[in-house]
Motif scaffolding. Structure first.
Motif, PDB file in Angstrom:
ATOM      1  N   SER A   5      -1.214  25.254 -20.236  1.00 43.35           N
ATOM      2  CA  SER A   5      -0.659  24.379 -19.048  1.00 43.35           C
ATOM      3  C   SER A   5       0.306  23.472 -19.536  1.00 43.35           C
ATOM      4  N   THR A   6       1.352  23.195 -19.027  1.00 49.08           N
ATOM      5  CA  THR A   6       2.463  22.208 -19.363  1.00 49.08           C
ATOM      6  C   THR A   6       2.078  20.897 -19.141  1.00 49.08           C
ATOM      7  N   ALA A   7       0.968  20.591 -18.309  1.00 49.84           N
ATOM      8  CA  ALA A   7       0.561  19.264 -18.222  1.00 49.84           C
ATOM      9  C   ALA A   7      -0.096  18.579 -19.220  1.00 49.84           C
ATOM     10  N   THR A   8       0.189  17.406 -19.321  1.00 54.88           N
ATOM     11  CA  THR A   8      -0.594  16.743 -20.783  1.00 54.88           C
ATOM     12  C   THR A   8      -1.959  16.476 -20.236  1.00 54.88           C
ATOM     13  N   SER A   9      -2.760  16.872 -21.209  1.00 50.58           N
ATOM     14  CA  SER A   9      -4.276  16.436 -20.982  1.00 50.58           C
ATOM     15  C   SER A   9      -4.816  15.614 -22.195  1.00 50.58           C
ATOM     16  N   THR A  10      -5.738  14.606 -21.948  1.00 51.47           N
ATOM     17  CA  THR A  10      -6.120  13.795 -22.974  1.00 51.47           C
ATOM     18  C   THR A  10      -7.130  14.612 -23.946  1.00 51.47           C
ATOM     19  N   SER A  11      -7.173  14.586 -25.383  1.00 54.53           N
ATOM     20  CA  SER A  11      -7.992  15.118 -26.248  1.00 54.53           C
ATOM     21  C   SER A  11      -9.191  14.309 -26.364  1.00 54.53           C
ATOM     22  N   THR A  12     -10.111  14.959 -26.060  1.00 54.14           N
ATOM     23  CA  THR A  12     -11.834  14.170 -26.352  1.00 54.14           C
ATOM     24  C   THR A  12     -12.196  14.482 -27.750  1.00 54.14           C
ATOM     25  N   TYR A  13     -11.715  15.411 -28.178  1.00 59.30           N
ATOM     26  CA  TYR A  13     -12.338  16.011 -29.510  1.00 59.30           C
ATOM     27  C   TYR A  13     -11.285  16.925 -30.180  1.00 59.30           C
ATOM     28  N   ARG A  14     -11.025  16.517 -31.639  1.00 61.67           N
ATOM     29  CA  ARG A  14     -10.100  17.321 -32.415  1.00 61.67           C
ATOM     30  C   ARG A  14     -10.729  17.491 -34.099  1.00 61.67           C
ATOM     31  N   ALA A  61      -0.681  30.890 -48.700  1.00 65.50           N
ATOM     32  CA  ALA A  61      -1.994  31.513 -48.254  1.00 65.50           C
ATOM     33  C   ALA A  61      -3.013  30.617 -48.002  1.00 65.50           C
ATOM     34  N   VAL A  62      -3.151  29.653 -49.068  1.00 67.34           N
ATOM     35  CA  VAL A  62      -4.213  28.543 -48.798  1.00 67.34           C
ATOM     36  C   VAL A  62      -3.898  27.764 -47.923  1.00 67.34           C
ATOM     37  N   ALA A  63      -2.847  27.313 -47.706  1.00 68.07           N
ATOM     38  CA  ALA A  63      -2.258  26.398 -46.847  1.00 68.07           C
ATOM     39  C   ALA A  63      -2.473  27.025 -45.336  1.00 68.07           C
ATOM     40  N   ALA A  64      -2.058  28.359 -45.106  1.00 61.63           N
ATOM     41  CA  ALA A  64      -2.459  28.959 -43.809  1.00 61.63           C
ATOM     42  C   ALA A  64      -3.817  29.062 -43.366  1.00 61.63           C
ATOM     43  N   LEU A  65      -4.607  29.193 -44.284  1.00 63.83           N
ATOM     44  CA  LEU A  65      -6.153  29.004 -43.740  1.00 63.83           C
ATOM     45  C   LEU A  65      -6.446  27.562 -43.444  1.00 63.83           C
ATOM     46  N   SER A  66      -5.609  26.628 -43.887  1.00 62.40           N
ATOM     47  CA  SER A  66      -5.930  25.178 -43.538  1.00 62.40           C
ATOM     48  C   SER A  66      -5.152  24.919 -42.199  1.00 62.40           C
ATOM     49  N   ARG A  67      -4.751  25.747 -41.455  1.00 57.72           N
ATOM     50  CA  ARG A  67      -4.129  25.287 -40.238  1.00 57.72           C
ATOM     51  C   ARG A  67      -4.745  25.270 -38.856  1.00 57.72           C
ATOM     52  N   ILE A  68      -6.008  25.835 -39.108  1.00 53.81           N
ATOM     53  CA  ILE A  68      -6.862  26.041 -37.939  1.00 53.81           C
ATOM     54  C   ILE A  68      -7.296  24.515 -37.428  1.00 53.81           C
ATOM     55  N   THR A  69      -7.118  24.437 -36.131  1.00 52.01           N
ATOM     56  CA  THR A  69      -7.845  23.224 -35.345  1.00 52.01           C
ATOM     57  C   THR A  69      -8.795  23.516 -34.214  1.00 52.01           C
ATOM     58  N   VAL A  70      -9.553  22.819 -33.994  1.00 54.19           N
ATOM     59  CA  VAL A  70     -10.344  23.021 -32.866  1.00 54.19           C
ATOM     60  C   VAL A  70     -10.217  21.720 -32.046  1.00 54.19           C
ATOM     61  N   ALA A  71      -9.944  21.969 -30.874  1.00 52.26           N
ATOM     62  CA  ALA A  71      -9.773  20.819 -29.881  1.00 52.26           C
ATOM     63  C   ALA A  71     -10.415  20.905 -28.456  1.00 52.26           C
ATOM     64  N   VAL A  72     -10.772  19.851 -27.899  1.00 58.71           N
ATOM     65  CA  VAL A  72     -11.470  19.946 -26.609  1.00 58.71           C
ATOM     66  C   VAL A  72     -10.671  18.861 -25.746  1.00 58.71           C
ATOM     67  N   THR A  73      -9.907  19.397 -24.825  1.00 51.49           N
ATOM     68  CA  THR A  73      -9.229  18.386 -23.915  1.00 51.49           C
ATOM     69  C   THR A  73      -9.971  18.370 -22.447  1.00 51.49           C
ATOM     70  N   ASP A  74      -9.409  17.676 -21.589  1.00 46.99           N
ATOM     71  CA  ASP A  74      -9.969  17.716 -20.119  1.00 46.99           C
ATOM     72  C   ASP A  74      -9.865  18.861 -19.554  1.00 46.99           C
ATOM     73  N   ASP A  75      -9.014  19.532 -19.810  1.00 49.97           N
ATOM     74  CA  ASP A  75      -8.867  20.931 -19.279  1.00 49.97           C
ATOM     75  C   ASP A  75      -9.582  22.308 -20.066  1.00 49.97           C
ATOM     76  N   ILE A  84      -9.460  28.271 -23.663  1.00 51.98           N
ATOM     77  CA  ILE A  84     -10.136  28.718 -22.511  1.00 51.98           C
ATOM     78  C   ILE A  84     -10.140  27.237 -21.546  1.00 51.98           C
ATOM     79  N   PRO A  85     -10.015  27.656 -20.271  1.00 52.84           N
ATOM     80  CA  PRO A  85     -10.380  26.523 -19.393  1.00 52.84           C
ATOM     81  C   PRO A  85     -11.989  26.077 -19.405  1.00 52.84           C
ATOM     82  N   ARG A  86     -12.068  24.823 -19.497  1.00 55.02           N
ATOM     83  CA  ARG A  86     -13.578  24.596 -19.356  1.00 55.02           C
ATOM     84  C   ARG A  86     -14.265  24.836 -18.277  1.00 55.02           C
ATOM     85  N   ARG A  87     -13.801  25.162 -17.096  1.00 61.85           N
ATOM     86  CA  ARG A  87     -14.413  25.664 -15.867  1.00 61.85           C
ATOM     87  C   ARG A  87     -15.234  27.078 -16.240  1.00 61.85           C
TER      88      ARG A  87
END
Length: 160
Positions: A5-14, A61-75, A84-87
């Motif tokens: 989505s292009t709407a901004t949503s706040t991140s609750t976890y990252r 190669a090692v820097a590429a392995l360090s790029r993964i992020t996990v985030a939970v937003t409002d949506d 994936i949408p939280r619904r």
């Protein structure tokens, strides 16, 4: 999966999975050994070219392995480029070492979405209910599984 989505949503976890120091050291050591094998005491261009090529490739190669992020937003829940949408999230659980071995081994569903790094010890399984997606659950590595579960705010799965 739906588009971002292009709407901004706040991140609750990252969190970002960075490779530990020993991963960088190991990659550098392997690159230096490979370059030394190619070099083998020759002079001229063959003396330094393997080092110029192998060392940056290993570090990239090692820097590429360090790029993964996990985030939970409002949506939505985002893991690297997947989201994936939280619904569609119905339950989540943290896995202890024994459950982790089972979840990544004999119990692993072939269509499950797995993003796992061995240097990230925690593991969370998030169950889905998306009629357009056959994926039953996501298995996600997490350095702070309890904080991820708190951000998702989902019930535990029903016992089988």
């Amino acid at each position: 999966m739906p588009s971002r989505s292009t709407a901004t949503s706040t991140s609750t976890y990252r969190e970002r999975w960075t490779v530990p120091w020993w991963g960088w050291t190991g990659a550098l050591a392997v690159a230096l050994l490979m370059a030394a094998e190619v070099h083998l005491g020759y002079g001229g261009l063959r003396a330094w070219l393997p080092y110029v090529i192998c060392v940056p490739v290993a570090l990239i190669a090692v820097a590429a392995l360090s790029r993964i992020t996990v985030a939970v937003t409002d949506d939505e829940l985002q893991v690297d480029d997947a989201h994936i949408p939280r619904r569609f999230l119905i339950a989540a659980e943290a896995l202890d070492p024994e459950a982790r071995r089972e979840a990544l081994g004999p119990e692993l569903d072939p269509v499950a979405f797995v993003v796992h790094r061995p240097w990230v010890r925690g593991l969370v399984r998030v169950y889905l209910d998306d009629p357009d997606d056959p994926t039953p659950y996501w298995i996600i590595s997490s350095r702070r599984p309890e904080a991820l579960l708190a951000a998702l705010d989902l019930p535990l799965p029903a016992p089988e």
